[in-house]
Design a protein around this motif. Sequence first.
Motif, PDB file in Angstrom:
ATOM      1  N   TYR A   1       0.825  -1.207   0.000  1.00  0.00           N
ATOM      2  CA  TYR A   1       0.000   0.000   0.000  1.00  0.00           C
ATOM      3  C   TYR A   1       0.861   1.260   0.000  1.00  0.00           C
ATOM      4  CZ  TYR A   1      -4.070  -2.862   1.344  1.00  0.00           C
ATOM      5  OH  TYR A   1      -5.091  -3.781   1.376  1.00  0.00           O
ATOM      6  N   LEU A   2       1.994   1.186   0.704  1.00  0.00           N
ATOM      7  CA  LEU A   2       2.840   2.370   0.856  1.00  0.00           C
ATOM      8  C   LEU A   2       3.582   2.715  -0.428  1.00  0.00           C
ATOM      9  CD1 LEU A   2       2.955   3.837   3.627  1.00  0.00           C
ATOM     10  CD2 LEU A   2       2.278   1.448   3.838  1.00  0.00           C
ATOM     11  N   THR A   3       3.805   1.738  -1.282  1.00  0.00           N
ATOM     12  CA  THR A   3       4.559   1.980  -2.519  1.00  0.00           C
ATOM     13  C   THR A   3       3.660   2.393  -3.682  1.00  0.00           C
ATOM     14  OG1 THR A   3       4.420  -0.354  -3.172  1.00  0.00           O
ATOM     15  CG2 THR A   3       6.298   0.305  -1.802  1.00  0.00           C
ATOM     16  N   GLU A   4       2.344   2.397  -3.446  1.00  0.00           N
ATOM     17  CA  GLU A   4       1.397   2.742  -4.503  1.00  0.00           C
ATOM     18  C   GLU A   4       1.034   4.220  -4.532  1.00  0.00           C
ATOM     19  OE1 GLU A   4      -1.949   0.214  -3.901  1.00  0.00           O
ATOM     20  OE2 GLU A   4      -0.828  -1.643  -4.245  1.00  0.00           O
ATOM     21  N   GLY A   5       1.651   4.995  -3.647  1.00  0.00           N
ATOM     22  CA  GLY A   5       1.343   6.417  -3.600  1.00  0.00           C
ATOM     23  C   GLY A   5       0.017   6.698  -2.916  1.00  0.00           C
ATOM     24  N   VAL A   6      -0.587   7.820  -3.277  1.00  0.00           N
ATOM     25  CA  VAL A   6      -1.801   8.288  -2.610  1.00  0.00           C
ATOM     26  C   VAL A   6      -2.929   7.260  -2.702  1.00  0.00           C
ATOM     27  CG1 VAL A   6      -3.575  10.072  -2.587  1.00  0.00           C
ATOM     28  CG2 VAL A   6      -1.185  10.699  -2.946  1.00  0.00           C
TER      29      VAL A   6
ATOM     30  N   GLY B   1      -2.760   3.990  -2.800  1.00  0.00           N
ATOM     31  CA  GLY B   1      -2.533   2.930  -1.817  1.00  0.00           C
ATOM     32  C   GLY B   1      -2.739   3.418  -0.393  1.00  0.00           C
ATOM     33  N   TRP B   2      -2.289   4.633  -0.106  1.00  0.00           N
ATOM     34  CA  TRP B   2      -2.459   5.174   1.245  1.00  0.00           C
ATOM     35  C   TRP B   2      -3.942   5.325   1.573  1.00  0.00           C
ATOM     36  CZ3 TRP B   2       1.252   9.913   0.284  1.00  0.00           C
ATOM     37  CH2 TRP B   2       2.524   9.428  -0.008  1.00  0.00           C
ATOM     38  N   THR B   3      -4.706   5.802   0.593  1.00  0.00           N
ATOM     39  CA  THR B   3      -6.142   5.979   0.804  1.00  0.00           C
ATOM     40  C   THR B   3      -6.829   4.641   1.030  1.00  0.00           C
ATOM     41  OG1 THR B   3      -6.116   7.953  -0.605  1.00  0.00           O
ATOM     42  CG2 THR B   3      -8.269   6.942  -0.164  1.00  0.00           C
ATOM     43  N   ASP B   4      -6.450   3.651   0.229  1.00  0.00           N
ATOM     44  CA  ASP B   4      -7.011   2.305   0.378  1.00  0.00           C
ATOM     45  C   ASP B   4      -6.733   1.772   1.779  1.00  0.00           C
ATOM     46  OD1 ASP B   4      -8.099  -0.164  -0.078  1.00  0.00           O
ATOM     47  OD2 ASP B   4      -6.635  -0.807  -1.574  1.00  0.00           O
ATOM     48  N   LEU B   5      -5.484   1.917   2.228  1.00  0.00           N
ATOM     49  CA  LEU B   5      -5.088   1.459   3.562  1.00  0.00           C
ATOM     50  C   LEU B   5      -5.878   2.189   4.640  1.00  0.00           C
ATOM     51  CD1 LEU B   5      -3.239  -0.013   5.579  1.00  0.00           C
ATOM     52  CD2 LEU B   5      -1.506   1.737   5.144  1.00  0.00           C
ATOM     53  N   LEU B   6      -6.032   3.493   4.492  1.00  0.00           N
ATOM     54  CA  LEU B   6      -6.750   4.282   5.493  1.00  0.00           C
ATOM     55  C   LEU B   6      -8.211   3.840   5.598  1.00  0.00           C
ATOM     56  CD1 LEU B   6      -6.704   6.703   7.475  1.00  0.00           C
ATOM     57  CD2 LEU B   6      -7.429   8.143   5.545  1.00  0.00           C
ATOM     58  N   ILE B   7      -8.852   3.664   4.455  1.00  0.00           N
ATOM     59  CA  ILE B   7     -10.261   3.257   4.458  1.00  0.00           C
ATOM     60  C   ILE B   7     -10.417   1.883   5.084  1.00  0.00           C
ATOM     61  CG2 ILE B   7     -12.201   2.584   2.970  1.00  0.00           C
ATOM     62  CD1 ILE B   7     -11.289   4.824   1.056  1.00  0.00           C
ATOM     63  N   ARG B   8      -9.520   0.972   4.767  1.00  0.00           N
ATOM     64  CA  ARG B   8      -9.582  -0.370   5.357  1.00  0.00           C
ATOM     65  C   ARG B   8      -9.383  -0.318   6.879  1.00  0.00           C
ATOM     66  NH1 ARG B   8      -8.784  -4.869   1.786  1.00  0.00           N
ATOM     67  NH2 ARG B   8      -8.779  -4.190  -0.391  1.00  0.00           N
ATOM     68  N   ALA B   9      -8.551   0.600   7.348  1.00  0.00           N
ATOM     69  CA  ALA B   9      -8.335   0.743   8.784  1.00  0.00           C
ATOM     70  C   ALA B   9      -9.553   1.364   9.466  1.00  0.00           C
ATOM     71  CB  ALA B   9      -7.096   1.604   9.048  1.00  0.00           C
TER      72      ALA B   9
END
Length: 281
Positions: free
Chosen positions: A161-166, A168-176
């Motif tokens: 997620y961290l290497t995919e840029g914004v 990936g970060w957004t995806d990770l945040l929503i999942r959290a």
Amino acid sequence: MLDNASLFPGKHFISTVLEALETKTAMSSALVRQYLMRAAMAGVIIGLMYGVNFAVIAAFEEAGDGLYLIGKIVGALFFGWALVFIYYSKSELLTSNMMIVSIGLYHRRTTVGKALRILGLCYVGNIVGGLLVAVLFRFSSLTSGATGELMTDAVDHKLGYLTEGVTGWTDLLIRAVLCNFMINIAMLLVYNGIIKDDLTRCLVMVISVFVFAFLGLEHSVANTVLFFVVGLQDGIDVGLAAGNLGIALLGNLLGGGLLIGLYYAYVNDDSRFVARTTPGA
């Protein structure tokens, strides 16, 4: 004539949470060692049950082609019991405490400093317990073979997620966010006083964790333990892991603290209603 009980049915939930907050505040101030030990036990439970999740998936996958999905379902159901064990052993889990301190802040029953102390000590304890499990796994064969490979693949996915840029970060945040929404909607149902029997409480907690595990939602404590396990076995990119945990912690705080804690504190706040309906007010 409508009364407070019908207009604000979550008052019992709020009062139960505030009572729990008083205990946590007292322990985190005067009984720090015991509080850390309670939190460490939650980390141990998360670590062991998360390991079971991966072991079950691996067992089904090795049993035959096309059984991975069934293994994922069964593994997630087993992992769901982690929250049950934590609740009934009176252990301290960071993500549910996010909801509790948020309600306390809304009702001014705690301060930002005390809330951060509770959360900080709880996370430290969760980390210690998770690290203990990771060390025990490191010197055993419990994570060898397919189980260890699944754990490594899971870590690679989470760090990706961290290497995919914004995006990936957004995806990770929503999942959290959704992860801790599910954890704390379960705790709301357990604390609200409507469910009287232990079996139903257990089912509520199991299903809530099943949803987050099966959908691949992001739980900061579970991720921390998983990173320790894989890191001690094969090494890990510490920077990416820290980035994942930072975003997961923020998302968990939003999901449990805002969407459950502050939301239900506000919709069950009868102070303005009482002021308007009190004679002479």
